[in-house]
Design an enzyme around this catalytic site. Sequence first.
Site, short mmCIF file in Angstrom:
data_model
loop_
_atom_site.label_atom_id
_atom_site.label_comp_id
_atom_site.label_asym_id
_atom_site.label_seq_id
_atom_site.Cartn_x
_atom_site.Cartn_y
_atom_site.Cartn_z
N ASP A 94 44.33 75.96 65.70
CA ASP A 94 45.40 76.31 66.62
C ASP A 94 46.70 75.75 66.07
O ASP A 94 46.86 74.52 65.95
CB ASP A 94 45.09 75.74 68.02
CG ASP A 94 46.06 76.28 69.07
OD1 ASP A 94 46.56 77.41 68.91
OD2 ASP A 94 46.31 75.55 70.06
N GLU A 120 50.04 70.09 64.83
CA GLU A 120 51.18 69.91 65.74
C GLU A 120 52.22 69.02 65.06
O GLU A 120 51.87 68.01 64.46
CB GLU A 120 50.67 69.28 67.05
CG GLU A 120 51.71 68.84 68.03
CD GLU A 120 52.77 69.89 68.38
OE1 GLU A 120 52.41 71.01 68.77
OE2 GLU A 120 53.97 69.57 68.23
N ASN A 147 53.45 69.65 59.75
CA ASN A 147 54.25 70.86 59.81
C ASN A 147 53.36 71.98 59.29
O ASN A 147 53.13 72.11 58.07
CB ASN A 147 55.50 70.69 58.93
CG ASN A 147 56.36 71.95 58.90
OD1 ASN A 147 55.97 72.99 59.42
ND2 ASN A 147 57.53 71.84 58.28
N ASP A 172 57.44 78.10 69.45
CA ASP A 172 58.85 77.91 69.81
C ASP A 172 59.64 79.14 69.37
O ASP A 172 59.54 79.55 68.20
CB ASP A 172 59.41 76.66 69.13
CG ASP A 172 58.80 75.39 69.71
OD1 ASP A 172 58.42 75.39 70.90
OD2 ASP A 172 58.69 74.40 68.96
N LYS A 176 68.27 81.81 68.31
CA LYS A 176 69.44 82.19 67.49
C LYS A 176 68.99 82.69 66.13
O LYS A 176 68.11 82.08 65.50
CB LYS A 176 70.35 80.97 67.30
CG LYS A 176 71.04 80.54 68.56
CD LYS A 176 71.94 79.36 68.27
CE LYS A 176 72.52 78.84 69.57
NZ LYS A 176 72.97 77.47 69.48
N ASP A 208 55.37 84.74 75.22
CA ASP A 208 55.98 85.28 76.43
C ASP A 208 57.37 85.81 76.12
O ASP A 208 58.08 86.25 77.03
CB ASP A 208 56.05 84.21 77.54
CG ASP A 208 56.71 82.93 77.07
OD1 ASP A 208 56.24 82.37 76.06
OD2 ASP A 208 57.68 82.49 77.70
C1 SAM Z 1 56.13 76.15 72.97
S1 SAM Z 1 54.98 75.04 72.39
C2 SAM Z 1 53.44 75.91 72.71
C3 SAM Z 1 52.28 74.96 72.69
C4 SAM Z 1 50.95 75.65 72.98
N1 SAM Z 1 50.55 76.51 71.88
C5 SAM Z 1 51.01 76.41 74.26
O1 SAM Z 1 50.96 77.67 74.21
O2 SAM Z 1 51.12 75.76 75.32
C6 SAM Z 1 55.08 75.20 70.61
C7 SAM Z 1 54.47 74.01 69.90
O3 SAM Z 1 54.51 74.23 68.50
C8 SAM Z 1 54.89 73.00 67.87
N2 SAM Z 1 55.46 73.34 66.56
C9 SAM Z 1 56.66 73.91 66.33
N3 SAM Z 1 56.85 74.08 65.01
C10 SAM Z 1 55.73 73.61 64.40
C11 SAM Z 1 55.32 73.49 63.05
N4 SAM Z 1 56.12 73.91 62.04
N5 SAM Z 1 54.12 72.96 62.77
C12 SAM Z 1 53.31 72.54 63.78
N6 SAM Z 1 53.64 72.61 65.08
C13 SAM Z 1 54.84 73.15 65.39
C14 SAM Z 1 55.87 72.39 68.84
O4 SAM Z 1 56.03 71.01 68.65
C15 SAM Z 1 55.22 72.72 70.18
O5 SAM Z 1 54.32 71.73 70.60
#
Ligand code: SAM
Length: 280
Positions: A94, A120, A147, A172, A176, A208
């Site tokens: 995930d 994460e 990352n 995320d 922009k 979403d």
């Molecule tokens: C909006 S949250 C969604 C979390 C979960 N998948 C959910 O649907 O509830 C997006 C997550 O991706 C993580 N994230 C963003 N860029 C990432 C990256 N390059 N590598 C790993 N995680 C990342 C963020 O820290 C955040 O916890």
Amino acid sequence: MAWTATATLCCRLIRLPSARRPPPSRARCFATQSPDAVDKEYADLNLRPLYTNRGQHLRIRQHVNPLSSSFSEPTEPPDWKEVFEDPLLPLMVDIGCGSGRFLIWHAKNSGQRRNYLGLEIREKLVERTQFWVNELGLRNIYFMFANATVSFEKIISSYPGPLSLVSILCPDPHFKKRHHKRRVLQPPLVDSITKNLCLGGQVLIQSDVLEVAADMRERFDGYSDILEHVDCVDKDLHCDNEGWLLDNPMGIRTEREIHAELEGATIYRRMYQKIRDASH
Ligand SMILES: C[S@@+](CC[C@H](N)C(=O)[O-])C[C@H]1O[C@@H](n2cnc3c(N)ncnc32)[C@H](O)[C@@H]1O
């Protein structure tokens, strides 16, 4: 919580018995209008008391910049024998797993037929999820502070078992245009996911935000010689005319999904299945 701004065969891989599946998303949305909706959805995990008892209060940054120099180097893979009881089991990854509840729920209810890995970028979230995993005594799940955009290939190519499922759920959005390069799903990651998936392995994307879902869709659609879009997960779950799955195939919603549905948002989902290797 608002943002600012074909195979029937495949369903055996991830679908849960219908008794465990939530009712259609819309119906649920209006049935659970509560700030405790996440706790309710994950009530059987009983995770919150576990962390409270430890006396820790978690202050988590809302966002980090994945392009900052501190996230530019790939994270080293773990010793898989140390982190999983059986490191040869099929693996679900995930990407951007957030709080990790979604993956822990699957690990707890899977009956050990699969391993689970959460990637994460926010370290404190990973510390808490790994604490939960240890408290629950689960040996089929592991969370890594990484990352995913730059680390996925190095981590996953070292896993000794097959990669059977990759999910990217409500990433995320980075609305922009000049920030689109911060989105987790960049071309090398799509390439690595596609290459490392086992035959029959699946990818599930959802958002979403239609623009974000469409962006991910366009990237995976570009691999149509290797990945087949799954139009029909089973007789109860297929796509609308636009090619988006009409409901959640995973048996439980992610945290972002719960919040988005409480706000009345539509979730755009799409699934792919690997049908051949690139070299063929
Ligand atoms: C909006 S949250 C969604 C979390 C979960 N998948 C959910 O649907 O509830 C997006 C997550 O991706 C993580 N994230 C963003 N860029 C990432 C990256 N390059 N590598 C790993 N995680 C990342 C963020 O820290 C955040 O916890």
